[in-house]
Motif scaffolding. Structure first.
Motif, mmCIF file in Angstrom:
data_model
loop_
_atom_site.group_PDB
_atom_site.id
_atom_site.type_symbol
_atom_site.label_atom_id
_atom_site.label_comp_id
_atom_site.label_asym_id
_atom_site.label_seq_id
_atom_site.Cartn_x
_atom_site.Cartn_y
_atom_site.Cartn_z
ATOM 1 N N ALA A 194 0.839 -1.201 0.000
ATOM 2 C CA ALA A 194 0.000 0.000 0.000
ATOM 3 C C ALA A 194 0.870 1.246 0.000
ATOM 4 C CB ALA A 194 -0.926 -0.014 1.217
ATOM 5 N N ALA A 195 0.226 2.394 -0.095
ATOM 6 C CA ALA A 195 0.951 3.667 -0.124
ATOM 7 C C ALA A 195 1.719 3.916 1.159
ATOM 8 C CB ALA A 195 -0.021 4.813 -0.383
ATOM 9 N N ASP A 196 1.289 3.281 2.278
ATOM 10 C CA ASP A 196 2.001 3.484 3.541
ATOM 11 C C ASP A 196 3.330 2.743 3.590
ATOM 12 O OD1 ASP A 196 1.335 0.811 3.912
ATOM 13 O OD2 ASP A 196 -0.163 1.187 5.455
ATOM 14 N N GLY A 197 3.587 1.884 2.582
ATOM 15 C CA GLY A 197 4.849 1.175 2.514
ATOM 16 C C GLY A 197 4.945 -0.044 3.396
ATOM 17 N N ASP A 198 3.895 -0.332 4.175
ATOM 18 C CA ASP A 198 3.932 -1.449 5.122
ATOM 19 C C ASP A 198 2.888 -2.522 4.834
ATOM 20 O OD1 ASP A 198 6.050 -0.367 6.667
ATOM 21 O OD2 ASP A 198 4.627 0.955 7.692
ATOM 22 N N SER A 199 1.659 -2.111 4.564
ATOM 23 C CA SER A 199 0.559 -3.059 4.390
ATOM 24 C C SER A 199 0.688 -3.805 3.066
ATOM 25 C CB SER A 199 -0.782 -2.327 4.443
ATOM 26 O OG SER A 199 -0.906 -1.595 5.644
ATOM 27 N N ILE A 200 0.488 -5.129 3.117
ATOM 28 C CA ILE A 200 0.563 -5.963 1.924
ATOM 29 C C ILE A 200 -0.837 -6.390 1.509
ATOM 30 C CG2 ILE A 200 1.526 -8.074 0.930
ATOM 31 C CD1 ILE A 200 3.611 -6.005 1.636
ATOM 32 N N GLY A 201 -1.122 -6.307 0.222
ATOM 33 C CA GLY A 201 -2.430 -6.700 -0.285
ATOM 34 C C GLY A 201 -2.371 -7.008 -1.760
ATOM 35 N N ALA A 210 -8.544 -4.060 -25.598
ATOM 36 C CA ALA A 210 -8.660 -3.774 -24.164
ATOM 37 C C ALA A 210 -7.313 -3.364 -23.593
ATOM 38 C CB ALA A 210 -9.208 -4.986 -23.413
ATOM 39 N N VAL A 211 -7.388 -2.583 -22.509
ATOM 40 C CA VAL A 211 -6.200 -2.124 -21.781
ATOM 41 C C VAL A 211 -6.325 -2.607 -20.341
ATOM 42 C CG1 VAL A 211 -4.812 -0.137 -21.101
ATOM 43 C CG2 VAL A 211 -6.144 -0.054 -23.219
ATOM 44 N N LEU A 212 -5.268 -3.198 -19.810
ATOM 45 C CA LEU A 212 -5.264 -3.559 -18.393
ATOM 46 C C LEU A 212 -5.149 -2.277 -17.568
ATOM 47 C CD1 LEU A 212 -2.890 -6.675 -18.333
ATOM 48 C CD2 LEU A 212 -5.404 -6.648 -18.295
ATOM 49 N N VAL A 213 -6.084 -2.083 -16.644
ATOM 50 C CA VAL A 213 -6.086 -0.891 -15.790
ATOM 51 C C VAL A 213 -5.860 -1.320 -14.353
ATOM 52 C CG1 VAL A 213 -7.436 1.062 -14.943
ATOM 53 C CG2 VAL A 213 -7.625 0.356 -17.337
ATOM 54 N N ASN A 214 -4.834 -0.771 -13.734
ATOM 55 C CA ASN A 214 -4.587 -0.992 -12.308
ATOM 56 C C ASN A 214 -5.446 0.003 -11.541
ATOM 57 O OD1 ASN A 214 -3.633 -1.236 -9.699
ATOM 58 N ND2 ASN A 214 -1.481 -1.320 -10.273
ATOM 59 N N ARG A 215 -6.566 -0.501 -10.995
ATOM 60 C CA ARG A 215 -7.522 0.385 -10.331
ATOM 61 C C ARG A 215 -7.077 0.789 -8.935
ATOM 62 N NH1 ARG A 215 -12.483 -2.826 -9.804
ATOM 63 N NH2 ARG A 215 -13.226 -0.935 -8.769
ATOM 64 N N GLY A 216 -6.047 0.124 -8.377
ATOM 65 C CA GLY A 216 -5.551 0.517 -7.070
ATOM 66 C C GLY A 216 -5.351 -0.664 -6.150
ATOM 67 N N TRP A 217 -5.094 -0.344 -4.874
ATOM 68 C CA TRP A 217 -4.715 -1.346 -3.871
ATOM 69 C C TRP A 217 -5.883 -1.673 -2.953
ATOM 70 C CZ3 TRP A 217 -4.618 -1.431 1.481
ATOM 71 C CH2 TRP A 217 -3.844 -2.438 2.073
ATOM 72 N N ILE A 218 -5.988 -2.970 -2.568
ATOM 73 C CA ILE A 218 -6.938 -3.400 -1.552
ATOM 74 C C ILE A 218 -6.202 -4.302 -0.564
ATOM 75 C CG2 ILE A 218 -8.960 -3.249 -3.055
ATOM 76 C CD1 ILE A 218 -8.831 -6.327 -3.311
ATOM 77 N N ALA A 219 -6.736 -4.411 0.637
ATOM 78 C CA ALA A 219 -6.132 -5.276 1.654
ATOM 79 C C ALA A 219 -6.288 -6.743 1.251
ATOM 80 C CB ALA A 219 -6.781 -5.025 3.011
ATOM 81 N N ALA A 220 -5.397 -7.566 1.751
ATOM 82 C CA ALA A 220 -5.370 -8.973 1.345
ATOM 83 C C ALA A 220 -6.519 -9.771 1.939
ATOM 84 C CB ALA A 220 -4.031 -9.605 1.747
ATOM 85 N N GLY A 221 -6.958 -9.462 3.143
ATOM 86 C CA GLY A 221 -7.988 -10.263 3.791
ATOM 87 C C GLY A 221 -7.390 -11.495 4.454
ATOM 88 N N ASP A 222 -8.251 -12.380 4.899
ATOM 89 C CA ASP A 222 -7.802 -13.541 5.666
ATOM 90 C C ASP A 222 -7.517 -14.769 4.813
ATOM 91 O OD1 ASP A 222 -8.079 -12.065 8.018
ATOM 92 O OD2 ASP A 222 -10.208 -12.607 8.207
ATOM 93 N N ASP A 223 -8.237 -14.946 3.709
ATOM 94 C CA ASP A 223 -8.097 -16.150 2.892
ATOM 95 C C ASP A 223 -7.375 -15.800 1.595
ATOM 96 O OD1 ASP A 223 -8.259 -18.542 1.614
ATOM 97 O OD2 ASP A 223 -10.451 -18.715 1.704
#
Length: 270
Positions: free
Chosen positions: A94-101, A115-128
């Protein structure tokens, strides 16, 4: 008094010095070249971010490689998302440099069907980590996007290993060639980091990837100077050792000069 330089010890020491000097000299230039490459990349990024946006189709196409001169060039895209073939890139920070997702990668279908691949942004990984994560819904309908053009990721460029056998719709590298079979549309080369969407989407969306900052090159220049200083220290150190050896030999009494300690006579037993 310098004949000791022909001894085995001094010959080996001198040869080692002669070998390490050119190696360290070249290492200094290697670090200097790395510094120059980073500075050149910073110049390209700053220029491309400042230039007016252009249609993505004018810079890339199917089977094309995005050159380094287009790195982070601002582009526009118009089309609709193919959410049925959305995927996520694993192990992203993530932008904070610590969180992985994950980075959410959604194909945007253009008017001509490509089609173009678009990186819409970061999300948290979750538990599974073995299933497709819960992803914020992409906006529907015809959209106009702006973003930053990126070349396809490779292991050599990113250090990310392309792993096989990942869960469904999870990828290691954002690479149009590697994911081409997972998308029915023809993909153009490279991908786009999303910056803005019009109309503005309602509801929660992935955390946008921030604009890149300058790549630090100061350490490389410091390392270059350090290697060159080490190179200069070798002959200086050699001369210091030679002079010290010479002083010690001059100060030592010559062999057989009679300055050795007299032996203590044995005392006769009564």
């Amino acid at each position: 008094m310098y004949r000791f330089l022909l001894s085995r010890q001094w010959v080996i020491l001198t040869l080692i010095g002669l070998l390490v000097m050119p190696a360290m000299y070249k290492l200094g230039f290697w670090q200097l070249h790395r510094h120059d490459r980073k500075e050149a990349t910073n110049h390209v990024i700053d220029r491309n971010l400042a230039d007016p946006a252009v249609p993505v189709e004018s810079l890339t196409g199917p089977g094309r490689t995005v050159p380094s001169s287009y790195l982070y060039r601002t582009v526009t895209l118009r089309g609709h998302y193919d959410t049925a073939h959305e995927m996520v890139a694993r192990q992203r920070t993530a932008a904070d440099g610590d969180s992985i997702g994950y980075h959410v990668i959604t194909p945007l279908v253009l008017a001509d069907g490509r089609a173009v691949l678009v990186n819409r942004g970061w999300i948290a990984a979750g538990d599974d980590l073995t299933t497709f994560p819960k992803v914020p819904k992409a906006p529907s309908g015809e959209l106009t996007l702006t973003g930053r053009l990126r070349p396809d990721e490779t292991t050599a460029a990113t250090g990310i290993r392309n792993r096989a056998g990942l869960p469904d719709r999870q990828i290691s590298l954002i690479n149009s060639t590697l994911v081409a079979k997972q998308v029915p549309e023809t993909l153009v080369g490279g991908y786009v980091e999303l910056a803005t969407t019009a109309p503005k989407p309602s509801g929660a969306q992935p955390e946008l990837i921030p604009e890149p900052g300058d790549i630090s090159s100061a350490l490389n220049m410091g390392y270059a100077i350090q290697w060159w200083l080490f190179t200069a220290m070798v002959p200086v150190g050699w001369v210091i050792l030679v002079r010290r050896e010479r002083r010690e030999r001059l100060a030592a009494p010559p062999a057989g000069s009679g300055t050795e300690a007299e032996p203590v006579p044995a005392v006769a037993s009564p």
